[in-house]
Design a protein around this motif. Sequence first.
Motif, PDB file in Angstrom:
ATOM      1  N   VAL A  51      -0.205   8.483  -7.889  1.00  0.00           N
ATOM      2  CA  VAL A  51      -0.562   7.065  -7.909  1.00  0.00           C
ATOM      3  C   VAL A  51      -2.015   6.923  -8.376  1.00  0.00           C
ATOM      4  O   VAL A  51      -2.896   7.633  -7.875  1.00  0.00           O
ATOM      5  N   ASP A  52      -2.261   6.022  -9.323  1.00  0.00           N
ATOM      6  CA  ASP A  52      -3.627   5.785  -9.810  1.00  0.00           C
ATOM      7  C   ASP A  52      -4.363   4.928  -8.782  1.00  0.00           C
ATOM      8  O   ASP A  52      -4.131   3.728  -8.669  1.00  0.00           O
ATOM      9  N   LYS A  53      -5.271   5.550  -8.037  1.00  0.00           N
ATOM     10  CA  LYS A  53      -5.916   4.848  -6.915  1.00  0.00           C
ATOM     11  C   LYS A  53      -6.893   3.769  -7.369  1.00  0.00           C
ATOM     12  O   LYS A  53      -7.304   2.923  -6.569  1.00  0.00           O
ATOM     13  N   ASN A  54      -7.255   3.777  -8.639  1.00  0.00           N
ATOM     14  CA  ASN A  54      -8.208   2.768  -9.134  1.00  0.00           C
ATOM     15  C   ASN A  54      -7.521   1.528  -9.711  1.00  0.00           C
ATOM     16  O   ASN A  54      -8.188   0.575 -10.084  1.00  0.00           O
ATOM     17  N   GLU A  55      -6.195   1.545  -9.775  1.00  0.00           N
ATOM     18  CA  GLU A  55      -5.459   0.429 -10.389  1.00  0.00           C
ATOM     19  C   GLU A  55      -4.586  -0.289  -9.373  1.00  0.00           C
ATOM     20  O   GLU A  55      -3.530  -0.808  -9.712  1.00  0.00           O
ATOM     21  N   LEU A  56      -5.014  -0.329  -8.124  1.00  0.00           N
ATOM     22  CA  LEU A  56      -4.171  -0.874  -7.066  1.00  0.00           C
ATOM     23  C   LEU A  56      -4.638  -2.255  -6.630  1.00  0.00           C
ATOM     24  O   LEU A  56      -5.827  -2.481  -6.400  1.00  0.00           O
ATOM     25  N   GLU A  57      -3.688  -3.156  -6.503  1.00  0.00           N
ATOM     26  CA  GLU A  57      -4.020  -4.489  -6.001  1.00  0.00           C
ATOM     27  C   GLU A  57      -4.153  -4.461  -4.479  1.00  0.00           C
ATOM     28  O   GLU A  57      -5.089  -5.003  -3.904  1.00  0.00           O
ATOM     29  N   ASN A  58      -3.197  -3.795  -3.833  1.00  0.00           N
ATOM     30  CA  ASN A  58      -3.206  -3.700  -2.370  1.00  0.00           C
ATOM     31  C   ASN A  58      -3.210  -2.243  -1.926  1.00  0.00           C
ATOM     32  O   ASN A  58      -2.507  -1.413  -2.496  1.00  0.00           O
ATOM     33  N   THR A  59      -4.004  -1.958  -0.900  1.00  0.00           N
ATOM     34  CA  THR A  59      -4.082  -0.620  -0.326  1.00  0.00           C
ATOM     35  C   THR A  59      -4.069  -0.754   1.196  1.00  0.00           C
ATOM     36  O   THR A  59      -3.950  -1.856   1.736  1.00  0.00           O
ATOM     37  N   VAL A  60      -4.258   0.365   1.878  1.00  0.00           N
ATOM     38  CA  VAL A  60      -4.332   0.339   3.341  1.00  0.00           C
ATOM     39  C   VAL A  60      -5.537  -0.494   3.812  1.00  0.00           C
ATOM     40  O   VAL A  60      -5.528  -1.083   4.896  1.00  0.00           O
ATOM     41  N   GLU A  62      -6.638  -3.418   2.405  1.00  0.00           N
ATOM     42  CA  GLU A  62      -6.198  -4.821   2.456  1.00  0.00           C
ATOM     43  C   GLU A  62      -5.239  -5.047   3.626  1.00  0.00           C
ATOM     44  O   GLU A  62      -5.271  -6.098   4.271  1.00  0.00           O
ATOM     45  N   LEU A  63      -4.402  -4.027   3.895  1.00  0.00           N
ATOM     46  CA  LEU A  63      -3.467  -4.133   5.022  1.00  0.00           C
ATOM     47  C   LEU A  63      -4.222  -4.274   6.345  1.00  0.00           C
ATOM     48  O   LEU A  63      -3.908  -5.138   7.166  1.00  0.00           O
ATOM     49  N   MET A  64      -5.242  -3.432   6.530  1.00  0.00           N
ATOM     50  CA  MET A  64      -5.981  -3.443   7.802  1.00  0.00           C
ATOM     51  C   MET A  64      -6.849  -4.690   7.970  1.00  0.00           C
ATOM     52  O   MET A  64      -7.156  -5.096   9.088  1.00  0.00           O
ATOM     53  N   LEU A  65      -7.226  -5.300   6.861  1.00  0.00           N
ATOM     54  CA  LEU A  65      -8.001  -6.550   6.941  1.00  0.00           C
ATOM     55  C   LEU A  65      -7.089  -7.779   6.919  1.00  0.00           C
ATOM     56  O   LEU A  65      -7.560  -8.916   6.817  1.00  0.00           O
ATOM     57  N   ASP A  66      -5.767  -7.532   7.002  1.00  0.00           N
ATOM     58  CA  ASP A  66      -4.765  -8.601   7.058  1.00  0.00           C
ATOM     59  C   ASP A  66      -4.771  -9.471   5.797  1.00  0.00           C
ATOM     60  O   ASP A  66      -4.551 -10.681   5.862  1.00  0.00           O
ATOM     61  N   GLU A  67      -5.035  -8.819   4.656  1.00  0.00           N
ATOM     62  CA  GLU A  67      -5.034  -9.546   3.381  1.00  0.00           C
ATOM     63  C   GLU A  67      -3.715  -9.373   2.626  1.00  0.00           C
ATOM     64  O   GLU A  67      -3.520  -9.938   1.555  1.00  0.00           O
ATOM     65  N   SER A  69       0.761  -7.999   3.438  1.00  0.00           N
ATOM     66  CA  SER A  69       1.743  -7.498   4.406  1.00  0.00           C
ATOM     67  C   SER A  69       1.932  -5.994   4.183  1.00  0.00           C
ATOM     68  O   SER A  69       1.519  -5.450   3.153  1.00  0.00           O
ATOM     69  N   ILE A  70       2.596  -5.338   5.127  1.00  0.00           N
ATOM     70  CA  ILE A  70       2.793  -3.889   4.984  1.00  0.00           C
ATOM     71  C   ILE A  70       3.687  -3.589   3.783  1.00  0.00           C
ATOM     72  O   ILE A  70       3.457  -2.616   3.056  1.00  0.00           O
ATOM     73  N   LYS A  71       4.682  -4.439   3.517  1.00  0.00           N
ATOM     74  CA  LYS A  71       5.550  -4.211   2.348  1.00  0.00           C
ATOM     75  C   LYS A  71       4.746  -4.365   1.055  1.00  0.00           C
ATOM     76  O   LYS A  71       4.936  -3.624   0.096  1.00  0.00           O
ATOM     77  N   GLU A  72       3.826  -5.328   1.034  1.00  0.00           N
ATOM     78  CA  GLU A  72       2.993  -5.551  -0.163  1.00  0.00           C
ATOM     79  C   GLU A  72       2.008  -4.404  -0.389  1.00  0.00           C
ATOM     80  O   GLU A  72       1.549  -4.190  -1.513  1.00  0.00           O
ATOM     81  N   ALA A 111       0.950  -3.104  12.371  1.00  0.00           N
ATOM     82  CA  ALA A 111       1.564  -3.282  11.048  1.00  0.00           C
ATOM     83  C   ALA A 111       2.777  -2.363  10.885  1.00  0.00           C
ATOM     84  O   ALA A 111       3.845  -2.786  10.419  1.00  0.00           O
ATOM     85  N   VAL A 112       2.611  -1.102  11.288  1.00  0.00           N
ATOM     86  CA  VAL A 112       3.667  -0.094  11.087  1.00  0.00           C
ATOM     87  C   VAL A 112       4.885  -0.378  11.968  1.00  0.00           C
ATOM     88  O   VAL A 112       6.027  -0.070  11.584  1.00  0.00           O
ATOM     89  N   ASP A 113       4.675  -0.977  13.143  1.00  0.00           N
ATOM     90  CA  ASP A 113       5.790  -1.278  14.048  1.00  0.00           C
ATOM     91  C   ASP A 113       6.883  -2.098  13.364  1.00  0.00           C
ATOM     92  O   ASP A 113       8.063  -1.981  13.703  1.00  0.00           O
ATOM     93  N   TYR A 114       6.507  -2.925  12.384  1.00  0.00           N
ATOM     94  CA  TYR A 114       7.480  -3.755  11.675  1.00  0.00           C
ATOM     95  C   TYR A 114       8.482  -2.940  10.868  1.00  0.00           C
ATOM     96  O   TYR A 114       9.611  -3.365  10.653  1.00  0.00           O
ATOM     97  N   ILE A 115       8.045  -1.780  10.379  1.00  0.00           N
ATOM     98  CA  ILE A 115       8.889  -1.047   9.421  1.00  0.00           C
ATOM     99  C   ILE A 115       9.244   0.368   9.894  1.00  0.00           C
ATOM    100  O   ILE A 115       9.943   1.081   9.182  1.00  0.00           O
ATOM    101  N   ARG A 116       8.787   0.769  11.089  1.00  0.00           N
ATOM    102  CA  ARG A 116       8.934   2.189  11.457  1.00  0.00           C
ATOM    103  C   ARG A 116      10.398   2.627  11.498  1.00  0.00           C
ATOM    104  O   ARG A 116      10.721   3.766  11.181  1.00  0.00           O
TER     105      ARG A 116
END
Length: 252
Positions: A51-60, A62-67, A69-72, A111-116
């Motif tokens: 995965v190209d880490k510099n071309e990502l819109e959402n990462t962990v 954004e997830l932790m700052l609630d920006e 969803s976990i699926k996104e 966040a993980v509880d939703y999809i575990r």
Amino acid sequence: MSRIIAIANQKGGVGKTTTAINLSSCLAEAGKKVLTIDLDPQGNMTSGLGVDKNELENTVYELMLDECSIKESMADTVVEGMKIIPSNVNLAGAEIELLGINEKEYILKNAVDYIRDDYDFIIIDCPPSLNMLTINAMTTADSVLVPIQCEYYALEGLSQLIHTIDLVQQRLNPNLIIDGVVFTMYDVRTNLSNQVVENVKENLDTKIYETLIPRNIRLAEAPSHGLPINMYDSKSAGTESYRMLAKEVMER
């Protein structure tokens, strides 16, 4: 029933990310549904899974700052059917930004509880430090797998890690256990590797995986190709070792 395993050791260069990448890939190869989470701002697990880490819109981050969803926050990896919640250098600032948030130790868990239940295994690669990101991994996880390099200072810092796990057990996640220790960079030609293994067995009151991960040039090369070892060289000693480790993990 899913299992969440945090791969942690605050000492750098012990094969933590290598183990996270290749254990995940070998579990997926064995037919398990696997999600990986990269909690290291270096993002090596992200790039190591193609995965190209510099071309990502959402990462962990954004997830932790609630920006998002976990699926996104999920991205596809080179391993068929295996997803990753990726990371990049943005995550380095998360520690400060999380300061004012209530129950910040449980952000990832919530966040993980939703999809575990969608996965058989969730593998979390922790940063090489005992910070808020590592604490989040340990509140989310059922167990901690500790890679130890076969070298003279192997035990140094291990007591600190075990103390942190004990504290998390007491205060944040009473169900957390030490899954076991796995030896990495084992060199069959040296007495030192054997001495380290024996020393840890004598001094450590915890489970030790039988699989020894060898020093292996193919293991070192694979990340630069963005591939786990079983896809880079399916017949290498490194591949065989991680397949054996995955088998042990599944049997536990």
